[in-house]
Design an enzyme around this catalytic site. Structure first.
Site, PDB file in Angstrom:
ATOM      1  N   ASN A 152     -13.870  42.793 -12.210  1.00  0.00           N
ATOM      2  CA  ASN A 152     -13.168  42.042 -11.173  1.00  0.00           C
ATOM      3  C   ASN A 152     -13.786  42.371  -9.823  1.00  0.00           C
ATOM      4  O   ASN A 152     -14.733  43.152  -9.741  1.00  0.00           O
ATOM      5  CB  ASN A 152     -11.664  42.355 -11.210  1.00  0.00           C
ATOM      6  CG  ASN A 152     -11.386  43.834 -11.072  1.00  0.00           C
ATOM      7  OD1 ASN A 152     -11.720  44.457 -10.071  1.00  0.00           O
ATOM      8  ND2 ASN A 152     -10.771  44.421 -12.104  1.00  0.00           N
ATOM      9  N   ASP A 173      -2.001  50.245 -20.971  1.00  0.00           N
ATOM     10  CA  ASP A 173      -1.275  50.092 -19.719  1.00  0.00           C
ATOM     11  C   ASP A 173      -1.047  51.500 -19.154  1.00  0.00           C
ATOM     12  O   ASP A 173      -0.032  52.148 -19.424  1.00  0.00           O
ATOM     13  CB  ASP A 173       0.062  49.378 -19.958  1.00  0.00           C
ATOM     14  CG  ASP A 173       0.727  48.951 -18.662  1.00  0.00           C
ATOM     15  OD1 ASP A 173       0.500  49.620 -17.635  1.00  0.00           O
ATOM     16  OD2 ASP A 173       1.470  47.950 -18.675  1.00  0.00           O
TER      17      ASP A 173
END
Length: 397
Positions: free
Chosen positions: A208, A304
């Site tokens: 990203n 996560d």
């Protein structure tokens, strides 16, 4: 942390004077005694009664006051403090300091003192950028005056730029640093930062646009407050902070391992932009382009890390802070994320391409806690880090 320290606080005339009320409260919370001095202009923004009530001390206002001079002359008042703090410091008071003028109580105290002086400038961006102000700033710095800020952001006048007074907790941190007090000394803080790179094959990966700038700035700000910072970073564009324990990783799974190895910590701040997915069974050889034949990529979910740490049954950090980069309904999505992950705070921002935040030098965040959403004005990522580090310090001490 400031037990028995005596602060002479001079409030001058500007809209930022309202922050002086919170500054008094924050200083007194830490044990400091605050003696307030108001200029006539400051009284247009805050009342002597409100200042006196918060300080628990008499407010000094007039240079020629027989009662005040009988009780404590202005010379004695100027020298009885451990530190003189001017917040807000207007362009006017800075000009008086630079040129040695003494035409009211505040400027006379500043000229008559042999005590160290710290100022927190606050003014319109054009006034701050004016060559005269910059000359005055250089002069008072050369005279030994410490300067805190100003921050960059939206002004009460509607303009944007440098000139906003530093937040009260930033000023408190500067005062503590002046006295050699590092409020996070003995605290261990984990900070994750940067993007992760999830390999497709040996030369290609999924990533990203995160530069790692906000995480690096936060790691530095926490280290400056005395924390032992374990800085777990993906392949960021910006260099890591100085004086921290750096653990470099590439993938989300590597970051999870590094986070687990860093525990236990007093606080964990997850500023990294971790990829949500990775390619299952990434190729060990470079995938070859074949005309008309697209490669079949199977994705699987990454761990996560934020939720796993926030939901730990044993050894959970005392404060867990997550970040939420959103492109729409920022507060709603970030509030839901905080509840879902079970973290204490979420620092949310709008990373839509038009904001220029991801990969840029500025940030506009909303701090979401159990008290609700607290939007901060747009400011540099360094200023965001300083303010957030001060809030973390306040929560841990």
């Amino acid at each position: 942390m400031l037990q028995d320290k005596r602060i002479l606080l001079i409030l001058t005339g500007g809209i930022a004077a309202y922050k002086g009320l919170d500054l008094i409260r924050r200083l007194r919370e830490r044990g400091a005694a605050v003696t307030p001095v108001l200029t006539r202009a400051a009284e247009q923004f805050v009342t002597p009664l409100s200042v006196s009530a918060l300080a628990g001390e008499k407010v000094y206002r007039d240079l020629f006051n027989l009662t005040d001079e009988a009780e404590m002359g202005h010379i004695q008042l100027s020298r009885s403090a451990d530190l003189i703090l001017v917040a807000p410091a207007t362009a006017d008071i800075m000009a008086k300091m630079a040129h040695g003028r003494a035409d009211d109580l505040a400027s006379t105290l500043l000229l008559a003192t042999d005590t160290s002086v710290m100022v927190a400038p606050a003014m319109n961006v054009r006034m701050w950028d004016h060559p005269a102000t910059q000359r005055n700033l250089a002069q008072i710095k050369s005279d030994g005056v410490s300067v805190v800020g100003p921050n960059k952001g939206d002004m009460a006048c509607g303009e944007h730029g440098p000139g906003r007074m530093s937040e009260p907790m930033e000023i408190v941190a500067a005062v503590e640093a002046y006295f050699g007090l590092r409020p996070l000394s003995g605290k261990r803080v984990l900070v994750t930062s940067g993007p992760t790179h999830e390999p497709i094959d040996p030369v290609r990966y999924i990533a990203n646009r995160s530069s790692g700038a906000q995480g690096a700035a936060l790691g530095q700000a926490l280290a400056d407050l005395g924390a032992h910072v374990v800085f777990v970073t993906g392949p960021a564009v910006v260099p890591p902070p100085i004086g921290v324990e750096v653990v470099a990783v590439q993938t989300a799974q590597e970051m999870k391992g590094a986070v687990n190895a860093a525990l236990p910590v007093d606080a964990a701040v997850f500023a990294a932009a971790v990829a949500d997915w990775r390619v299952e069974g990434a190729s060990a050889q470079k995938l070859k382009k074949v005309a008309g034949d697209m490669p079949k990529l199977q994705f699987t979910e990454n761990p996560d890390i934020l939720a796993e740490v926030a939901q730990m049954d044993q050894g959970r950090p005392g404060l867990v802070v997550g970040f939420a980069a959103e492109t729409d309904d920022v507060v709603a999505h970030a509030t839901a994320k905080r509840a879902r992950k079970e973290c204490d705070w979420i620092v949310a921002n709008d990373v839509s391409p038009e904001t220029g935040i991801m990969g840029g030098t500025e940030n506009a965040v909303i701090l979401i806690t159990d008290h609700g959403a607290d939007p901060w004005p747009s400011m540099s990522k360094t200023d965001v880090a300083t303010q957030l580090a001060a809030r973390i310090s306040d929560a841990l001490t």
